[in-house]
Design an enzyme around this catalytic site. Structure first.
Site, mmCIF file in Angstrom:
data_model
loop_
_atom_site.group_PDB
_atom_site.id
_atom_site.type_symbol
_atom_site.label_atom_id
_atom_site.label_comp_id
_atom_site.label_asym_id
_atom_site.label_seq_id
_atom_site.Cartn_x
_atom_site.Cartn_y
_atom_site.Cartn_z
ATOM 1 C CE LYS A 22 -1.950 1.864 4.032
ATOM 2 N NZ LYS A 22 -1.685 3.306 4.076
ATOM 3 C CG ASN A 23 2.247 2.865 3.547
ATOM 4 O OD1 ASN A 23 1.077 3.142 3.258
ATOM 5 N ND2 ASN A 23 2.679 2.779 4.788
ATOM 6 C CB CYS A 116 -5.062 6.337 10.673
ATOM 7 S SG CYS A 116 -5.427 4.782 9.888
ATOM 8 N NE ARG A 121 -0.478 10.575 9.919
ATOM 9 C CZ ARG A 121 -0.727 9.424 9.282
ATOM 10 N NH1 ARG A 121 -1.874 8.854 9.382
ATOM 11 N NH2 ARG A 121 0.207 8.870 8.547
ATOM 12 N N PRO A 122 1.064 16.878 11.333
ATOM 13 C CG PRO A 122 2.853 17.864 12.462
ATOM 14 C CD PRO A 122 1.918 16.700 12.512
ATOM 15 C CG LEU A 125 8.850 18.067 8.787
ATOM 16 C CD1 LEU A 125 9.243 16.672 9.250
ATOM 17 C CD2 LEU A 125 9.936 19.067 9.194
ATOM 18 C CG ASP A 304 2.267 1.821 9.663
ATOM 19 O OD1 ASP A 304 1.847 2.701 10.428
ATOM 20 O OD2 ASP A 304 2.457 2.021 8.446
ATOM 21 N NE ARG A 396 -7.304 4.421 5.171
ATOM 22 C CZ ARG A 396 -6.417 5.039 5.941
ATOM 23 N NH1 ARG A 396 -6.673 5.239 7.209
ATOM 24 N NH2 ARG A 396 -5.294 5.488 5.435
HETATM 25 C C1 UD1 Z 1 3.920 7.103 6.441
HETATM 26 C C2 UD1 Z 1 3.037 5.895 6.228
HETATM 27 C C3 UD1 Z 1 2.399 5.459 7.548
HETATM 28 C C4 UD1 Z 1 3.473 5.244 8.603
HETATM 29 C C5 UD1 Z 1 4.397 6.456 8.703
HETATM 30 C C6 UD1 Z 1 5.584 6.217 9.623
HETATM 31 C C7 UD1 Z 1 2.222 6.203 3.959
HETATM 32 C C8 UD1 Z 1 1.079 6.480 3.069
HETATM 33 N N1 UD1 Z 1 1.989 6.238 5.268
HETATM 34 O O1 UD1 Z 1 3.074 8.163 6.913
HETATM 35 O O2 UD1 Z 1 1.687 4.239 7.313
HETATM 36 O O3 UD1 Z 1 2.868 5.018 9.840
HETATM 37 O O4 UD1 Z 1 4.918 6.790 7.407
HETATM 38 O O5 UD1 Z 1 6.311 5.129 9.219
HETATM 39 O O6 UD1 Z 1 3.315 5.902 3.502
HETATM 40 N N2 UD1 Z 1 5.686 14.885 10.907
HETATM 41 C C9 UD1 Z 1 5.778 16.234 11.214
HETATM 42 N N3 UD1 Z 1 5.711 17.136 10.191
HETATM 43 C C10 UD1 Z 1 5.565 16.757 8.893
HETATM 44 C C11 UD1 Z 1 5.476 15.388 8.593
HETATM 45 C C12 UD1 Z 1 5.536 14.464 9.623
HETATM 46 O O7 UD1 Z 1 5.909 16.609 12.371
HETATM 47 O O8 UD1 Z 1 5.515 17.623 8.015
HETATM 48 C C13 UD1 Z 1 5.712 13.891 12.011
HETATM 49 C C14 UD1 Z 1 4.382 13.147 12.114
HETATM 50 O O9 UD1 Z 1 3.462 13.870 12.897
HETATM 51 C C15 UD1 Z 1 4.783 11.853 12.774
HETATM 52 C C16 UD1 Z 1 6.180 11.618 12.188
HETATM 53 O O10 UD1 Z 1 6.625 12.870 11.683
HETATM 54 O O11 UD1 Z 1 4.905 12.036 14.160
HETATM 55 C C17 UD1 Z 1 6.221 10.556 11.096
HETATM 56 O O12 UD1 Z 1 5.438 10.957 10.036
HETATM 57 P P1 UD1 Z 1 5.787 10.569 8.524
HETATM 58 O O13 UD1 Z 1 7.059 9.780 8.457
HETATM 59 O O14 UD1 Z 1 5.695 11.801 7.710
HETATM 60 O O15 UD1 Z 1 4.582 9.596 8.175
HETATM 61 P P2 UD1 Z 1 3.600 9.669 6.935
HETATM 62 O O16 UD1 Z 1 4.351 9.937 5.691
HETATM 63 O O17 UD1 Z 1 2.429 10.500 7.277
#
Ligand code: UD1
Length: 415
Positions: A22-23, A116, A121-122, A125, A304, A396
């Site tokens: 999926k990812n 989810c 989830r900001p 970045l 996950d 999902r």
């Molecule tokens: C992806 C995966 C999700 C997995 C996660 C961590 C997909 C579609 N989803 O989610 O299944 O659980 O990686 O392995 O691939 N963060 C910030 N600012 C940002 C972005 C992220 O603070 O701009 C924080 C998030 O709040 C969280 C952490 O960074 O605490 C990890 O997030 P991130 O690695 O970005 O996960 P996703 O890409 O959302």
């Protein structure tokens, strides 16, 4: 129909084939819009998130066709840059269209993403990286608008290896003018998959650990790509085998992507053997607690799989501690496991699981995708009947969790 009914207490036995990732599928679908032509994705899982992403691409003017496990995307006629609320708010990964639409159209407008409910989830970045490549950001009510006359290469340092932000940085840099160097990138296998896919489309990308260098190009080409197996689905079934003290072989799995979960499951007493594309787990003796473990970005233990491991540890002998370092509200499944008799205390990002509890079947509610899968595992472990509600969330990410587990002998039906 969104309930799964399980008659627990049967050790899983047999072989199961692992679905496509999926990812990996979602960013590759987002990447397809960079090219004014065709992308063919094989082994693309038929799951809700892929369906939502397909709908978003259609809204943008692409043609998306599914033939069995193959998805054919034609982005030649992509004409819009605005993503509506309809699907985008259901799917967190809609945010990775920021980079590719900006690259293709020079502008993108998107609602704040859904997905989810596992914590804050900001997307700061993501935005910061795109701004460093030349984008200008405006926020309009609950929507973000980014535009750029011409993206140009830059050197970007991520303060945290965010998976999505890394993907957006790569996607925006592919058609940018000049070279981009991204440092401190996420190193999840799905990032490697995105880069391999883009290279096949004609992009010039080099990956060296957490550093990714992209030499901007004017255009890409038609391509055909086979998606890698889903490591989280594989990890879920390893946990199901351990939790039920079963013996299962996973086919079409990549052991190298699961080193941390395999190491932790071995600590419970599970015996695990691996080959190039298979993993065998004998969970007969998976009865020990795990003194301490924590989730972390790859190659650490994936967040996950945290809920699924928690389910396994409820019946393990002794105290286990799990620290959740990635998402702040990812212990909601503990409350549901407690309804089944688990003894779990959560505080300050830590969960203490006191075992062995004897899980009893109960009515529980899936609150997030992976938490739902964890409740299914708990149902398989428990005595009596468990009903897991809210299973549309499981859909999902899992093509057909009931079919897979039933093929391993589980008493499980969708009702
Ligand atoms: C992806 C995966 C999700 C997995 C996660 C961590 C997909 C579609 N989803 O989610 O299944 O659980 O990686 O392995 O691939 N963060 C910030 N600012 C940002 C972005 C992220 O603070 O701009 C924080 C998030 O709040 C969280 C952490 O960074 O605490 C990890 O997030 P991130 O690695 O970005 O996960 P996703 O890409 O959302």
């Amino acid at each position: 129909m969104s309930r799964i009914q399980i008659a627990g207490g049967i050790p899983l036995k047999g072989e199961v084939r692992i679905q496509g990732s999926k990812n990996a599928a979602l960013p590759l679908m987002a990447a397809s819009v960079l090219h004014q032509g065709k992308t063919i994705l094989h082994n693309c899982p038929d799951i809700l998130d892929v369906e939502y992403m397909s709908e978003i691409l259609r809204e943008l003017g692409c043609t998306v066709l599914r033939r069995s496990d193959t998805l054919v995307i034609d982005a030649a006629n992509l004409c819009r840059y605005r993503i509506t609320e309809t699907y985008a708010t259901r799917l967190r990964a809609s945010v990775i269209l920021l980079g590719s639409l900006l690259g293709r159209k020079g502008q993108v407008e998107i609602p704040y993403p859904g997905g989810c409910s596992i914590g804050t989830r900001p997307i700061d970045l993501h935005i910061r990286a795109l701004e460093q490549l030349g984008a200008i950001t405006e926020t309009r009510e609950n929507r973000i608008f980014l535009s750029s006359k011409r993206l140009s290469g830059a050197e970007i340092q991520f303060p945290f290896p965010s998976v999505g932000a890394t993907e957006n940085g790569i996607l925006a840099a592919v058609l940018a003018e000049g070279d981009t160097k991204l440092c401190g990138c996420a190193t999840e296998p799905e990032i490697g998959e995105l880069c391999a896919f883009l290279r096949q489309k004609g992009a010039q990308i080099e990956v060296d650990g957490g550093n990714v260098t992209i030499h901007g190009r004017a255009r890409l080409q038609d391509s055909e790509y086979t998606l890698m197996p889903d490591r989280i689905v594989a990890g879920t079934y390893l946990c199901a085998a351990a939790g039920t003290r079963g013996n299962v072989v996973l086919r079409n799995a990549v052991p190298e992507h699961l080193l941390a979960p395999i190491e932790i499951l071995k600590k419970t007493g599970a015996l695990i053997e691996t080959g190039e594309d298979w993993i065998q787990i004998d969970g007969t003796a998976a009865e020990h607690s795990v003194e301490y473990m924590e989730t972390a970005p790859y190659p650490g233990f994936p967040t996950d799989l945290q809920s699924q491991l928690m389910a396994v540890l409820t019946e393990a002998e002794g105290i286990s501690i799990i620290r959740e370092n990635v998402f702040d509200s990812r212990f909601q499944t503990a409350e549901e496991l407690k309804k089944m008799g688990a003894e779990i205390r959560t505080e300050h990002g830590m969960a203490q699981i006191a075992g062995p509890a004897k899980l009893q079947g109960a009515e529980v509610i899936s609150r997030d995708l992976r938490g739902g899968a964890a409740l299914v595992i708990a149902g398989l472990m428990a005595s009596g009947t468990t009903v897991v509600d809210g299973c549309h969330l499981i859909d999902r990410g899992y093509v057909n969790i009931c079919r897979d587990l039933k093929s391993l002998g589980a008493g499980i039906v969708r009702s």
